[in-house]
Design a protein around this motif. Sequence first.
Motif, mmCIF file in Angstrom:
data_model
loop_
_atom_site.group_PDB
_atom_site.id
_atom_site.type_symbol
_atom_site.label_atom_id
_atom_site.label_comp_id
_atom_site.label_asym_id
_atom_site.label_seq_id
_atom_site.Cartn_x
_atom_site.Cartn_y
_atom_site.Cartn_z
ATOM 1 N N UNK A 1 0.830 -1.069 0.059
ATOM 2 C CA UNK A 1 -0.032 -0.005 -0.006
ATOM 3 C C UNK A 1 0.870 1.417 -0.130
ATOM 4 N N UNK A 2 1.594 1.195 -1.084
ATOM 5 C CA UNK A 2 2.671 2.301 -0.936
ATOM 6 C C UNK A 2 2.282 3.759 -0.718
ATOM 7 N N UNK A 3 0.964 4.098 -1.235
ATOM 8 C CA UNK A 3 0.418 5.455 -1.475
ATOM 9 C C UNK A 3 0.048 5.895 0.059
ATOM 10 N N UNK A 4 -0.387 4.776 0.484
ATOM 11 C CA UNK A 4 -0.936 5.244 2.047
ATOM 12 C C UNK A 4 0.339 5.513 2.916
ATOM 13 N N UNK A 5 1.407 4.900 2.812
ATOM 14 C CA UNK A 5 2.259 4.886 3.982
ATOM 15 C C UNK A 5 3.728 5.113 3.644
ATOM 16 N N UNK A 6 3.818 5.347 2.238
ATOM 17 C CA UNK A 6 5.340 5.452 1.673
ATOM 18 C C UNK A 6 5.924 6.729 2.094
ATOM 19 N N UNK A 7 5.073 7.684 1.771
ATOM 20 C CA UNK A 7 5.642 9.100 1.754
ATOM 21 C C UNK A 7 4.657 10.080 2.091
ATOM 22 N N UNK A 8 5.215 11.085 2.837
ATOM 23 C CA UNK A 8 4.162 12.275 2.850
ATOM 24 C C UNK A 8 5.051 13.521 2.979
ATOM 25 N N UNK A 9 4.565 14.700 2.759
ATOM 26 C CA UNK A 9 5.400 16.130 2.891
ATOM 27 C C UNK A 9 5.131 16.805 4.290
ATOM 28 N N UNK A 10 6.245 17.297 4.617
ATOM 29 C CA UNK A 10 6.422 18.359 5.556
ATOM 30 C C UNK A 10 6.756 19.769 5.017
ATOM 31 N N UNK A 11 5.923 20.807 5.453
ATOM 32 C CA UNK A 11 6.520 22.049 4.501
ATOM 33 C C UNK A 11 6.695 23.072 5.893
ATOM 34 N N UNK A 12 7.609 24.010 5.578
ATOM 35 C CA UNK A 12 7.635 25.346 6.427
ATOM 36 C C UNK A 12 7.637 26.565 5.409
ATOM 37 N N UNK A 13 6.638 27.372 5.612
ATOM 38 C CA UNK A 13 6.646 28.491 4.709
ATOM 39 C C UNK A 13 5.957 29.786 5.025
ATOM 40 N N UNK A 14 6.487 30.850 4.626
ATOM 41 C CA UNK A 14 5.977 32.046 4.796
ATOM 42 C C UNK A 14 5.001 32.447 3.840
ATOM 43 N N UNK A 15 3.707 33.071 4.233
ATOM 44 C CA UNK A 15 2.723 33.288 3.398
ATOM 45 C C UNK A 15 2.224 34.598 3.633
#
Lengths: 628, 267
Positions: B124-138
Amino acid sequence: MRKSAQYWAAALGAIALAGCSGTETAKDSSQIENSEYPEQVYWGDTHVHTDNSIDAFGFGNRLDTEAAMRFAKGEQVTSTKGVEAQLSQPLDFIVIADHAAALGATKALYNAPRIALLGDEFLLRWYDMMHESEEGSLRVTAELIDGAANGTLPDNFTDQEAQAERVGELWTEHGNIIERYNEPGKFTAFMGFEYTPMPGGDNLHRVVMFRDNAEKATQVIPFSSQQSLNVEDLWAYMSAYEKKTGGQMLSIPHNSNVSNGQMFSMNKFDGSPIDAAYAKTRAMREPIIEVTQIKGDSETHPFLSPNDEFASYGVAGWDKYNLSATKPMAESSYAGSYTREALKRGLILEGQTGANPFKFGMIGSSDTHTSLADVREKNFTGKHTGNEPNVKDRALAPQNLGTREGRFGWHYLSSGYAGVWATSNTREAIFDAMMRREVYATTGPRMQVRFFGGFDYSADDVSNLVSNGYAKGVPMGGDIKASEDGKAPTFLISALMDPESANLDRIQVVKGWIDSNGQTNEKIYNVVWGGDRKVSGDGKLPAVGNTVDLSKGTWSNDIGAAELMTFWQDPDFAADQNAFYYVRVLEIPTPTWPVYDSIKYGFTLGDEVIKIQQERAYTSPIWYNAKG
Amino acid sequence: MPKLLKEPLVHFLAGALLIFAYFWLTGASRDPSSYEINITASDIDRIAADAIRTSNRLLTHDEISALVDQNVREEILYREALRLGLDDGDAVIRRRLANKMRSLNTSDIGNPSDSELEEFIGKNPAQYKEYYRYAFDHIYIGRSSTDQKIWLKGLRDGSIKPDDIRVSLSLDNQQKLADEADIGRKFGINFTKALGGLETQQWAGPIESGFGQHFIMIQEKQAITYQIDDIRQRLTNDWRAAQIEKNEKAAFDELAESYAIEIAPFK
C-alpha cells in the motif's frame, strides 16, 4: 473439501480464543506534552451509535465500533447500505455512546440460534420479523422504541441480571477496540455509553463518558435507564465508580428540545423543588450540554426569544411532540426544554438555593445511528441506516416510526460537532477541558471561536487576542467575580471561518440576567460583522444577504468575512445582577442537506422544506457573579 | 457394469458414502445424518458451565442430568428436522446460517510481526510510503485581488514588501515545519494540494485556501518516509482490517469454487 473443513475448524477455534489475546499497549498519554494554554481546538463527536445500540441495529446498522473508529480517523468506510463514506478532515476524538439499555440486545437476538427462542413467542416474532425483511426490522425497532417509552419491553431486554453476562462480554470486547484505536497525541477514543431514560416518551437522555482507560471503565458495566429513570441514581453510580477506581466520569444531557419541559425542570425527578445538594451535584456531574444534533437544535425557540431573528434554527419538526411523539408539547413547556432559558433558570435557582444546577457549557454532537459521524451538509451520512445517502427519498420520507407522526426526513439537521480547547489530544486533557467547560458547539462547520471575559481588557488587546485573553481574564466556561468599582465586564472575541465551509456573517453576544425584581431577561448584541453594514437603533443588523444557488448547491464567499474579531464591553451592565454571556457565531447562508439530495437525485423540494440556513457556533457562557 | 452406473439408487448410495467419508475424515462429531449421539464429558462440562453462568450458582446432579436430557432431546429433534428438510426454503434459517458462516471469519487474528507490517506497507505504498512536511511564509491577500501578477513580480524583485499587501488574518505569517495533514487542517485540503506544485525559496502563487488567496514562499520541504514505529498502532489496525477482509474473501472464494452457478437472464 477437507482443506475447507479444516479452515472452518480453525476459524471456530479462533473464535473460542478471541478476546483472550492481549492487545498491544498503546503509547502512554503521560508521554505527550501539554501546551501551556490551549493552542488548538480539538474536534470530536461525543455521540456515535454503532450496531451495539438496540435501535441502530434494528434500523439495519451493521457497522461496529471498529468501523466507527476508522471513519472518525479519516479513513474511507463503506456504510451498511454500501455508500463509500469519508470525512474530508478527520476528527480528533470520539465517544461511542451506545444505549446502555439492552446494550447489544438486538444484535444478540438476531444472531441467536432460532431454536433458543422457540419457547418465547414474543421474541420469536421479533426474531422472525428481523430476519424476514428490512421493513420487518424497522417495525421491530419502532416497537422497541415504543416499548422502551411505555415500559413494555420483555424481561430479556430489561432485566439487568439476565443481560449482565451479554453486556459484560460486549463491554470488555468494546474496551479492547477502544484501546486499540486510542492514540495519545493523535486520536482519542473515549469509553462511554448513553443513559436513556424516557418517562412517558419525554427525552431525558445523557451521554456518559469516562476519563479513564478501558481497564478501569470495564470495572463497571454501563448504567441503564432500566435500573432507574432518576438521573440522581446515575450520578450515584458515577460517584461509586470514581470511589472504586479513582477514575472520573461526566454526563452530557441532550435533546432537551424533545423533553417536554422536563430536562431543565425546576423540580427534581420526585417532584420536589431543586435544593442546594441537587444543584451542586448536577453542576459537577453535568458540566456540558449537547445543544445541537441531528434531532434538532436546543439553543432557544421563537416562543421564548421573540426578539431573536435567528431563534428558529433547527426547531421545525421537533417542537410539537416529545421524543416518542406520544405527547404533544405545550408552549408552556418550552422554558424547561431549551438551553438559553435553562441558563436563566440556573440564575433563579442559584438565588433560591445558593447553587446553580444549570451551570453548563455547550457542545454539539451528531447522535448518528449509522456509526458514521459526518455532518457536512454535502455529505450527510444520515440519522440511521434507513436514511443513508443512497436512500433517494430520505429528505421527504415521513419518519413516523411507531406513533411518531409529522416528522419528515428533512427535519433532521446535519449537525453537530464539539470543539474543545485542550492542551493536548489526550483523554485527560480533553476531559479536563470539558470539566472546565472550555468547549463550544457547532452545527457542523469547524470555525475556530475564542471568547474571553474579565475586567481588564481593552481594544488594544485584540491584536494579541489569545495570550492577552488568558493573561488578563478567563476563557469560555469561566466565572468573573463581582465588579469592584461598578465597571462593566470586558470581552475579547474572535472567530475564524472553517476553510472548507463558508464565510462568517456576524458574531453576537447573548446575555441573560436576573433583574432587581427577580425576573430573567435576555438581550442579543451584534458585536462584529462582515461587510459594510450598520446597526440600527433597536440593535438589529441588516441581513448579510444571500448568495445560495439552489440549482447547484453553491454559495459565494463574496459576502461576510473570513475572520471576525473584536473587543466588547457590556453597555447595559448592573453590578448587582447575576448574568451570563455567551457567543453565537453565524455563517453566511448556505444550502441544507436536502438541497444536495434534490440535485443529486433530481427531485423537487416542497415549499415547506427549509433549503437555506445559517450554520452557527455557540460557546460556553462566562458567568458574572455579583456576590462572588 | 456401465448399466449400473446409470442407476439412481447407486448414485444415492455413492453420495451417502461420500458424505460419510467426509465426516469420518474430518472428524466432525455432529453429523446430522448419523443416528449416534455421543455426549462427552466435555460436552457435559460446557452444558453445566452455561447453566451456572446464567443461574449464578452451583447445580445439583439432578439438574445437570435434566439439562443433558434436554440437550439430547433437542439434538434428536434437530436431526429429524434436517432429515425432513425443514430447513429447506425457510428464509429465516437460510439467512441465519449464511450470517453465521460470514461471522466465522471475523475472529481474532493476532498481532502482525514487523516483517508482515513491512510487507503490508509495500503493498500500500501510496498510503504509507511518503508524505510531505512544509515550512513556509505566506501573505494573505483576501479573496479577490486584481493585481496578483504585478504583486508577484514586485515581491520577487523586492519592490513590494509583504506587509504592503498583506490582509490581516490570525494565522501565523510563518508556518513552522508541519505535516501536510496539519497544514490541510488549518488551510483546507485544496491548499495543501496546491503547495506541492510550488517552487521553493521564492515567492510563488497566489494559491487559494478556504480563506482566500495567499502568496507563498516555501522555506523547507521534506519528504518523509514512514517508519513502522511511528505508526505502529495505525498500521496494526489497518493490517488487521485488511486481514479480516482477505480471510473472508478467501474463505468465500474457496467455497464458491465448488459451485457451478447459472443465472437466467433478466431485465
